[in-house]
Design a protein around this motif. Structure first.
Motif, PDB file in Angstrom:
ATOM      1  N   UNK A   1      -2.494   5.149  17.854  1.00 58.09           N
ATOM      2  CA  UNK A   1      -3.407   6.353  18.125  1.00 58.09           C
ATOM      3  C   UNK A   1      -3.493   6.820  19.668  1.00 58.09           C
ATOM      4  N   UNK A   2      -2.791   8.257  19.804  1.00 57.93           N
ATOM      5  CA  UNK A   2      -2.859   8.595  21.139  1.00 57.93           C
ATOM      6  C   UNK A   2      -4.032   9.274  21.651  1.00 57.93           C
ATOM      7  N   UNK A   3      -4.355   9.208  22.925  1.00 55.32           N
ATOM      8  CA  UNK A   3      -5.476   9.519  23.499  1.00 55.32           C
ATOM      9  C   UNK A   3      -5.986  10.978  23.053  1.00 55.32           C
ATOM     10  N   UNK A   4      -4.886  11.960  23.258  1.00 53.89           N
ATOM     11  CA  UNK A   4      -5.126  13.412  23.051  1.00 53.89           C
ATOM     12  C   UNK A   4      -5.577  13.531  21.449  1.00 53.89           C
ATOM     13  N   UNK A   5      -4.979  12.983  20.715  1.00 58.43           N
ATOM     14  CA  UNK A   5      -5.224  12.891  19.278  1.00 58.43           C
ATOM     15  C   UNK A   5      -6.668  12.420  18.848  1.00 58.43           C
ATOM     16  N   UNK A   6      -6.958  11.248  19.372  1.00 60.55           N
ATOM     17  CA  UNK A   6      -8.387  10.642  19.369  1.00 60.55           C
ATOM     18  C   UNK A   6      -9.256  11.858  19.947  1.00 60.55           C
TER      19      UNK A   6
ATOM     20  N   UNK B   1       0.162  14.957   8.236  1.00 63.91           N
ATOM     21  CA  UNK B   1       0.295  15.699   9.501  1.00 63.91           C
ATOM     22  C   UNK B   1       0.463  14.890  10.754  1.00 63.91           C
ATOM     23  N   UNK B   2       1.112  15.089  11.461  1.00 60.60           N
ATOM     24  CA  UNK B   2       1.414  14.508  13.015  1.00 60.60           C
ATOM     25  C   UNK B   2       0.333  14.626  13.951  1.00 60.60           C
ATOM     26  N   UNK B   3       0.248  13.546  14.862  1.00 68.57           N
ATOM     27  CA  UNK B   3      -0.771  13.559  15.738  1.00 68.57           C
ATOM     28  C   UNK B   3      -0.665  14.929  16.828  1.00 68.57           C
ATOM     29  N   UNK B   4       0.648  15.338  17.028  1.00 64.17           N
ATOM     30  CA  UNK B   4       0.812  16.088  17.866  1.00 64.17           C
ATOM     31  C   UNK B   4       0.312  17.808  17.241  1.00 64.17           C
TER      32      UNK B   4
END
Length: 445
Positions: free
Chosen positions: A8-13, A108-111
């Motif tokens: 889980x990337x910070x921007x996604x979170x 759906x992807x995190x980006x």
């Protein structure tokens, strides 16, 4: 619910944190039946600002109480088997929020989530004050619709989140409306009688749009027939054929494939009913020009995935995970359990605060040799101690209370003999936690 995936990337979170910073009726149900809280005008404004993505693809909308998700998953799987590129919008998720928004069965992807939330931030900042702040689910719906448009889906399968008439997906005019069996659930919001609940569910019916329904109770069916009126052709997925009801014409249509448990990847006695409804929906789409062959139907049913719905984890003992969350679903779960061969039943039970615990327990507890009451980490989970007074009078076996799923499973395994069966039920949130504790793979990730 927290994300199961470690990546889980910070921007996604941060994007998820933004979505969850608004009113979230999945964590806290509305206190009454003031449906204006689900403001479709506000969502229409958001969609206008996004360029009306919901007008760029056709859809099938599925409402009901039992089997919505399974029916949607079957429709989606058959569409893919037929060579189409479908979108799929569902709720709640099991392990990752991204399960809610899928294209061609890919999450759906995190980006993309980050980029779409950033667009929504700027739009929400311009939201007229008289419309009020959006809800988490409204923003999620808008994001999903924008993703479907950008992904150029051939058709979107949209599962109603709550009710139907005032649910966010009801901003679309679908090619087809589908209504699964209606029973008691979310009564504080939808109504305390089946007629009231049916009125809410039947709100997805639109003039001129065909409707196909599962078999309904004597109280619910007349409401649906009345809502269909003389403008919407109404069909029923009966056990033997697709049959015309109000304003539908033509003879009954035989199903193009044999609907048997062996033909369906999803287990459970009730899945044949869901499969007939899904097939009926695709038959009606076929009459509107969609290419759906019997081979595609058979392949879709044989490959469909929908975890935590009578999910059998083979072992010693065997474990069944099911998200049954109301009395009617618990009854179907009990029927499916009765069809299995095992020694004794050890029941792990946890529910949400707004559920009819008495109805669920009445179906599942009397057949158990032991019961472990537990809870998920979801904010709406009911305290196990509050369930005990309802459960205790229903059987004379040992009753245990735990505050989390992993110790509940440990207790169940300590009690169960190798040929016994452990059943985890009462809530999708409990089912998801059990899957995580057992190390089962995330849905598709």
């Amino acid at each position: 619910m927290p994300e199961m995936s470690s990546g889980v990337h910070a921007e996604y979170q941060a994007a998820l944190d933004y979505l969850y910073s608004f009113i979230n009726y999945e964590n806290r149900m509305p206190p009454d039946r003031q449906h204006a809280r689900f403001n479709l005008d506000r969502l229409r404004w958001l969609l206008d600002e996004l360029g009306q993505p919901h007008l760029r693809w056709p859809s099938v909308v599925v409402a009901g109480t039992k089997g919505k998700g399974s029916t949607c998953a079957m429709i989606e799987a058959i569409l893919r088997a037929a060579g189409y590129r479908p979108g799929f919008f569902s709720s709640p998720h099991l392990h990752t929020w991204r399960e809610r928004v899928q294209v061609d069965r890919e999450l759906i992807d995190q980006t993309t989530v980050v980029a779409l939330v950033e667009r929504l931030r700027h739009i929400v900042a311009r939201l007229p004050a008289e419309l009020g702040p959006p809800t988490t689910f409204e923003l999620t719906t808008a994001l999903a619709f924008a993703h479907f448009a950008a992904s150029e889906v051939d058709l979107a399968v949209l599962e109603v989140g709550l009710g139907g008439r005032y649910d966010t997906v009801n901003v679309v005019t679908p090619l087809l409306s589908v209504i699964t069996p209606i029973s008691y659930d979310h009564t504080a919001v939808l109504g305390y009688t089946l007629a009231e609940i049916a009125y809410a569910k039947a709100g997805i019916i639109k003039p001129g749009v065909p409707v196909v329904i599962a078999s309904q109770s004597e109280e619910a069916q007349p409401v649906i027939v009345h809502e269909a009126g003389t403008q919407s052709p109404l069909w029923q997925a009966a056990p033997d054929a697709l049959r015309p009801l109000a304003n539908a014409s033509g003879p009954p249509r035989r199903y193009p494939v044999d609907v048997t448990p062996a033909a369906i990847a999803l287990r459970g006695a009730h899945q044949t009913d869901n499969a007939r409804l899904a097939i009926a929906a695709l038959m009606l789409l076929g009459e509107r020009g969609w290419r759906i062959t019997p081979e595609a139907i058979a392949r879709g049913l044989a490959t469909v995935r929908w975890p935590a719905r009578f999910e059998v984890v083979e072992g010693s003992p065997t474990i069944v995970i099911d998200g049954a969350m109301n009395g009617a679903s618990a009854a179907r779960l009990r029927e499916s359990l009765d069809a299995l061969s095992f020694g004794q039943l050890v029941l792990v039970l946890g529910t949400s605060q707004d559920k009819d615990v008495a109805a669920i327990a009445a179906e599942l507890v009397p057949g158990a040799a032991a019961v472990i009451l537990t809870r998920s980490r979801h904010p709406r989970s009911a305290s196990p101690a509050t369930l005990a007074p309802t459960v205790r009078p229903l059987f004379d076996g040992p009753l245990f209370i735990t505050d989390d799923i992993p110790p509940a499973l440990e207790q169940a395994r300590a009690l169960a003999a190798p040929d016994d069966l452990i059943c985890v039920a009462g809530s999708l949130f409990v089912a998801a936690a059990a899957r995580e504790a057992l190390g089962l793979p995330a849905v598709i990730d």
